[in-house]
Design a protein around this motif. Structure first.
Motif, mmCIF file in Angstrom:
data_model
loop_
_atom_site.group_PDB
_atom_site.id
_atom_site.type_symbol
_atom_site.label_atom_id
_atom_site.label_comp_id
_atom_site.label_asym_id
_atom_site.label_seq_id
_atom_site.Cartn_x
_atom_site.Cartn_y
_atom_site.Cartn_z
ATOM 1 N N LEU A 17 1.009 -0.743 0.215
ATOM 2 C CA LEU A 17 0.105 0.303 0.150
ATOM 3 C C LEU A 17 1.076 1.321 -0.210
ATOM 4 O O LEU A 17 1.780 1.446 0.968
ATOM 5 C CB LEU A 17 -0.911 -0.218 1.506
ATOM 6 C CG LEU A 17 -1.112 1.034 1.225
ATOM 7 C CD1 LEU A 17 -3.138 0.408 0.134
ATOM 8 C CD2 LEU A 17 -2.746 1.113 2.535
ATOM 9 N N ALA A 18 0.528 2.229 -0.835
ATOM 10 C CA ALA A 18 1.430 3.172 -1.193
ATOM 11 C C ALA A 18 0.729 4.112 -0.591
ATOM 12 O O ALA A 18 -0.826 4.302 -0.585
ATOM 13 C CB ALA A 18 1.808 3.358 -2.631
ATOM 14 N N ALA A 19 0.936 5.936 -0.769
ATOM 15 C CA ALA A 19 0.312 6.989 -0.557
ATOM 16 C C ALA A 19 -1.080 7.096 -2.005
ATOM 17 O O ALA A 19 -1.992 7.617 -1.268
ATOM 18 C CB ALA A 19 1.314 8.377 -0.487
ATOM 19 N N ASP A 20 -0.978 6.475 -2.737
ATOM 20 C CA ASP A 20 -1.819 6.728 -3.914
ATOM 21 C C ASP A 20 -2.348 5.384 -3.956
ATOM 22 O O ASP A 20 -3.352 5.245 -4.873
ATOM 23 C CB ASP A 20 -1.652 7.165 -5.253
ATOM 24 C CG ASP A 20 -0.150 6.463 -5.682
ATOM 25 O OD1 ASP A 20 0.542 5.307 -4.984
ATOM 26 O OD2 ASP A 20 0.486 6.422 -6.557
ATOM 27 N N GLY A 21 -2.648 4.653 -2.773
ATOM 28 C CA GLY A 21 -2.932 3.058 -3.407
ATOM 29 C C GLY A 21 -2.563 2.686 -3.410
ATOM 30 O O GLY A 21 -0.582 1.743 -3.165
ATOM 31 N N HIS A 80 -3.150 -7.511 1.019
ATOM 32 C CA HIS A 80 -2.477 -6.249 1.464
ATOM 33 C C HIS A 80 -2.827 -5.180 2.021
ATOM 34 O O HIS A 80 -2.667 -4.507 2.934
ATOM 35 C CB HIS A 80 -1.348 -5.495 0.045
ATOM 36 C CG HIS A 80 -3.158 -4.176 -0.511
ATOM 37 N ND1 HIS A 80 -3.893 -6.033 -1.459
ATOM 38 C CD2 HIS A 80 -3.628 -3.379 -0.788
ATOM 39 C CE1 HIS A 80 -4.789 -4.962 -2.209
ATOM 40 N NE2 HIS A 80 -4.731 -4.046 -1.606
ATOM 41 N N HIS A 81 -4.337 -5.637 2.469
ATOM 42 C CA HIS A 81 -4.821 -4.742 3.087
ATOM 43 C C HIS A 81 -5.021 -5.177 4.936
ATOM 44 O O HIS A 81 -4.699 -3.930 5.495
ATOM 45 C CB HIS A 81 -6.294 -4.869 3.147
ATOM 46 C CG HIS A 81 -7.033 -4.592 1.748
ATOM 47 N ND1 HIS A 81 -7.229 -3.251 1.654
ATOM 48 C CD2 HIS A 81 -7.358 -5.681 0.417
ATOM 49 C CE1 HIS A 81 -7.815 -3.081 0.241
ATOM 50 N NE2 HIS A 81 -7.842 -4.832 -0.268
ATOM 51 N N VAL A 82 -4.934 -6.498 4.811
ATOM 52 C CA VAL A 82 -4.098 -7.520 5.972
ATOM 53 C C VAL A 82 -2.649 -6.599 6.291
ATOM 54 O O VAL A 82 -1.790 -6.630 7.451
ATOM 55 C CB VAL A 82 -4.105 -8.864 6.230
ATOM 56 C CG1 VAL A 82 -3.171 -9.577 7.243
ATOM 57 C CG2 VAL A 82 -5.594 -8.784 6.350
ATOM 58 N N MET A 83 -1.948 -6.662 5.331
ATOM 59 C CA MET A 83 -0.361 -5.900 5.753
ATOM 60 C C MET A 83 -0.123 -5.175 6.419
ATOM 61 O O MET A 83 0.445 -4.773 6.943
ATOM 62 C CB MET A 83 0.416 -6.906 4.716
ATOM 63 C CG MET A 83 0.473 -8.113 4.268
ATOM 64 S SD MET A 83 1.673 -8.884 5.018
ATOM 65 C CE MET A 83 3.059 -8.510 5.388
ATOM 66 N N THR A 84 -1.137 -3.902 5.506
ATOM 67 C CA THR A 84 -1.328 -2.515 6.291
ATOM 68 C C THR A 84 -1.983 -2.626 7.716
ATOM 69 O O THR A 84 -1.122 -1.628 7.793
ATOM 70 C CB THR A 84 -1.819 -1.611 5.052
ATOM 71 O OG1 THR A 84 -1.548 -2.470 3.587
ATOM 72 C CG2 THR A 84 -2.648 -0.089 5.172
ATOM 73 N N ALA A 85 -2.517 -3.382 7.918
ATOM 74 C CA ALA A 85 -3.804 -2.999 8.730
ATOM 75 C C ALA A 85 -2.735 -3.209 9.851
ATOM 76 O O ALA A 85 -2.820 -3.418 11.144
ATOM 77 C CB ALA A 85 -4.994 -3.945 9.154
#
Length: 161
Positions: A17-21, A80-85
């Motif tokens: 996940l980057a600043a732009d998604g 990537h949602h799980v890793m970002t969380a």
């Protein structure tokens, strides 16, 4: 066959996940021209990963970078949602790069995948750590048991830098 010291990392693509998604990043892009400490965990938010493995790298972040490392990254067979969380929850955001290997393609190519179906977890990554210089493995540590983070922990890795 498991990757060995002296070998180049296989081609694979992670999601981050980057600043732009969300964005795709290849091993070539991520590791080229850099000295990277990479550690792999069976899963984000799992007890040993969250309570023992990741915290060591957060606590030793500055000491690791002071030894000439450009970045620290963790990889898991999670989206990537799980890793970002997980990055946000643990305070690792901005300190460690959280690489999502959603289908396990990278860990399979490394020979570091493990079938944890008996525990309901499916295909996962073995617990490991490595030093990667310009895409080539210069140190590799693999845990014998997934519930431990000694051989692949930050303290052991610091000794190798």
């Amino acid at each position: 066959m498991t990757i060995a010291v002296g070998q180049k990392l296989p081609d694979a693509t992670f999601k981050m996940l980057a600043a732009d998604g969300a964005k795709n990043v290849t091993t070539g892009e991520f590791f080229a021209g850099k000295k990277v400490v990479l550690f792999g965990v069976p899963g984000a938010f799992t007890p040993t990963c969250s309570n023992n493995h990741l915290p060591g790298y957060l606590e030793n972040h500055d000491a690791i970078l002071a030894r000439g490392v450009d970045k620290i990254a963790v990889v898991a067979v999670n989206d990537h949602h799980v890793m970002t969380a997980w990055a946000r929850f643990t305070g690792g955001e901005g300190k460690i790069d959280f690489l999502a290997d959603g289908n396990g393609d990278f860990v399979k190519a490394l020979g570091l995948d493990i079938d944890l179906s008996v525990g309901g977890l499916g295909l996962r990554s073995k617990r490991f750590s490595m030093i990667v210089e310009d895409g080539k493995v210069t140190a590799l540590n693999i845990e014998d048991a997934p519930g431990q983070a000694v051989e692949s922990g930050a303290a052991k890795l610091l000794e190798q830098l």
